[in-house]
Enzyme design. Sequence first.
Site, mmCIF file in Angstrom:
data_model
loop_
_atom_site.group_PDB
_atom_site.id
_atom_site.type_symbol
_atom_site.label_atom_id
_atom_site.label_comp_id
_atom_site.label_asym_id
_atom_site.label_seq_id
_atom_site.Cartn_x
_atom_site.Cartn_y
_atom_site.Cartn_z
ATOM 1 N N HIS A 134 12.425 -0.201 -0.990
ATOM 2 C CA HIS A 134 11.402 0.705 -0.547
ATOM 3 C C HIS A 134 11.784 1.204 0.777
ATOM 4 O O HIS A 134 12.653 0.387 1.561
ATOM 5 C CB HIS A 134 10.248 -0.276 -0.403
ATOM 6 C CG HIS A 134 9.005 0.356 0.183
ATOM 7 N ND1 HIS A 134 8.636 0.779 1.507
ATOM 8 C CD2 HIS A 134 7.799 0.740 -0.480
ATOM 9 C CE1 HIS A 134 7.571 1.247 1.740
ATOM 10 N NE2 HIS A 134 6.771 1.358 0.624
ATOM 11 N N ASP A 211 12.080 -8.893 0.615
ATOM 12 C CA ASP A 211 10.920 -8.175 0.597
ATOM 13 C C ASP A 211 9.921 -8.495 -0.421
ATOM 14 O O ASP A 211 10.398 -8.455 -1.679
ATOM 15 C CB ASP A 211 11.232 -6.576 0.644
ATOM 16 C CG ASP A 211 10.029 -5.642 0.455
ATOM 17 O OD1 ASP A 211 9.055 -6.329 0.445
ATOM 18 O OD2 ASP A 211 10.249 -4.535 0.571
ATOM 19 N N GLN A 214 5.892 -6.803 -3.389
ATOM 20 C CA GLN A 214 5.402 -6.740 -4.744
ATOM 21 C C GLN A 214 5.781 -8.168 -5.824
ATOM 22 O O GLN A 214 5.265 -8.333 -6.862
ATOM 23 C CB GLN A 214 6.243 -5.651 -5.568
ATOM 24 C CG GLN A 214 6.016 -4.167 -4.973
ATOM 25 C CD GLN A 214 4.396 -3.660 -5.228
ATOM 26 O OE1 GLN A 214 3.719 -4.319 -5.630
ATOM 27 N NE2 GLN A 214 4.306 -2.852 -4.392
ATOM 28 N N LYS A 237 -1.781 -6.194 -0.684
ATOM 29 C CA LYS A 237 -1.225 -5.814 -2.215
ATOM 30 C C LYS A 237 -1.818 -7.391 -3.049
ATOM 31 O O LYS A 237 -1.467 -7.389 -4.081
ATOM 32 C CB LYS A 237 0.262 -5.714 -2.123
ATOM 33 C CG LYS A 237 0.547 -4.457 -1.666
ATOM 34 C CD LYS A 237 2.052 -4.006 -1.755
ATOM 35 C CE LYS A 237 2.491 -3.204 -0.834
ATOM 36 N NZ LYS A 237 2.269 -1.738 -1.005
ATOM 37 N N CYS A 375 7.645 5.934 -2.016
ATOM 38 C CA CYS A 375 8.550 5.586 -0.616
ATOM 39 C C CYS A 375 9.664 4.898 -1.009
ATOM 40 O O CYS A 375 10.176 3.926 -0.397
ATOM 41 C CB CYS A 375 7.548 4.561 0.144
ATOM 42 S SG CYS A 375 6.205 5.129 0.851
HETATM 43 N N1 7TS Z 1 8.026 -3.294 0.050
HETATM 44 C C1 7TS Z 1 7.827 -2.831 -1.043
HETATM 45 C C2 7TS Z 1 8.404 -3.427 -2.120
HETATM 46 C C3 7TS Z 1 6.523 -2.176 -1.128
HETATM 47 O O1 7TS Z 1 6.187 -1.918 -2.548
HETATM 48 C C4 7TS Z 1 5.927 -1.728 -0.087
HETATM 49 C C5 7TS Z 1 4.777 -0.969 0.027
HETATM 50 C C6 7TS Z 1 6.417 -1.961 0.921
HETATM 51 C C7 7TS Z 1 7.530 -2.753 1.121
HETATM 52 C C8 7TS Z 1 5.650 -1.939 2.262
HETATM 53 O O2 7TS Z 1 4.399 -2.497 2.395
HETATM 54 P P1 7TS Z 1 3.333 -2.239 3.698
HETATM 55 O O3 7TS Z 1 2.196 -3.150 3.393
HETATM 56 O O4 7TS Z 1 3.972 -2.541 5.040
HETATM 57 O O5 7TS Z 1 3.096 -0.835 3.551
HETATM 58 N N2 7TS Z 1 4.355 -0.108 -1.329
HETATM 59 C C9 7TS Z 1 3.611 0.799 -1.732
HETATM 60 C C10 7TS Z 1 3.452 1.520 -2.846
HETATM 61 O O6 7TS Z 1 4.432 1.343 -3.873
HETATM 62 N N3 7TS Z 1 2.459 2.340 -2.824
HETATM 63 O O7 7TS Z 1 2.020 2.336 -1.552
HETATM 64 C C11 7TS Z 1 2.585 1.288 -0.862
#
Ligand code: 7TS
Length: 417
Positions: A134, A211, A214, A237, A375
């Site tokens: 990401h 990371d 997910q 999430k 992203c």
């Molecule tokens: N890493 C992964 C694998 C992600 O899917 C996301 C967010 C992030 C990092 C960042 O997370 P945040 O909470 O700091 O924003 N992914 C997504 C997505 O797939 N659609 O919207 C956000």
Amino acid sequence: MTPETITATDAAALDIERIRADFPALHQEVNGKPLVYLDNAATTQKPQAVIDAVRTFYERDCSNVHRGVHRLSQRATVAYEQARTTVKNHLGANDSREIVFTRSTTEGINLVASSFVRSRLEPGDEVLISAMEHHSNIVPWQILCEERGAKLVVIPIDDDGDIILSEYERLLTERTKIVGVVHVSNALGTVNPVREMIATAHAKGVPVIVDGAQAVPHLAVDVRNLDCDFYVFSAHKVYGPTGIGALYSKREHLLEMAPYQSGGDMILSVTFEGTTFNEPPHRFEAGTPNIEGAIGLAAALDYVDGFGIDAIANHEGRLLADATAAVLAVPGVRLVGSARRRASALSFVMEGIHPHDIGTILDSEGVAVRAGHHCAQPVMARYGVSATVRASFAIYNTTHEIDALVAGLQKVREVFG
Ligand code: 7TS
């Protein structure tokens, strides 16, 4: 969870209708159709238990933490620190002091880049990440490498969306100062063999940040078993509030790390001549934290643990297997990502039809999916597409909703002839 490991008994273990009743937002219509929420990789809906936990904080315990002698502040502090223990238990960490509350996965990665890696990175050194990260696990490293005269090195992935492990071993050298790898890809659904990758890195003395944005919602995570140095995730999430996440770090690293942001709460004493810093994790939580967020996160993890993450993984694994077969049967559909092991997310394109058009028509049918680059633009580039449609599953999704998705895709075909 590979589809073949799922048994009917596992899948029957969850009463999905009862679970759905816990989520107020699921019971609404969109464009005159019942909402079918399949954008869980972006964010999940929240169960009443999480909404109530946040609400109770505001209605009863609202106060700042770590500073008041009065009753409300004591209650808020206890709830906030209990939330840290809940995260520690959920991740299988040794010690609550290894859990730092952050704003998100994004902030956790930035914190590690800034406070752990920056001072270790010399010109010519390397940061090693995978090609399926990401943006939040790419851009902080890019900026840091530029600043330090270091190099960002990328482990390639194969056509199915698996990391090429022989390349990983080849690229891991004495110049590598950190490995950053996603546990479960948000764009491809790939579950990476992070435990093995961490062992390989450690054999060469290289620390690893995982990371887990997910992964935490979809599979059992045990940071001690993984032996990762750092693990980050976001509450939103995994059925928790937005604006809160956590960083797990081995205590030995936290003890050595420089402050990230500075200000109140992260200090022991301040004079105009100098400041001594608080112990970790408080050293990394400057200012008033997201107290209600931490409480909501703990309620979310308790909710998940009430069913057991394995039961959830089995249910979602079955949905993913069914959805993969059903979506592939729609003429013109091509899957983007067919890795050996996948979780939750199904990414695809339809010949000659832009993903945004697909997403818009699905929305008119009440079906919420994500259409875009997720992203993860380098992943899109790897597969020669600008965007995909992504359906991603959570505990409350049903096979009827897969039917609704497929009916929506048939509608897309009708509209586009
Ligand atoms: N890493 C992964 C694998 C992600 O899917 C996301 C967010 C992030 C990092 C960042 O997370 P945040 O909470 O700091 O924003 N992914 C997504 C997505 O797939 N659609 O919207 C956000």
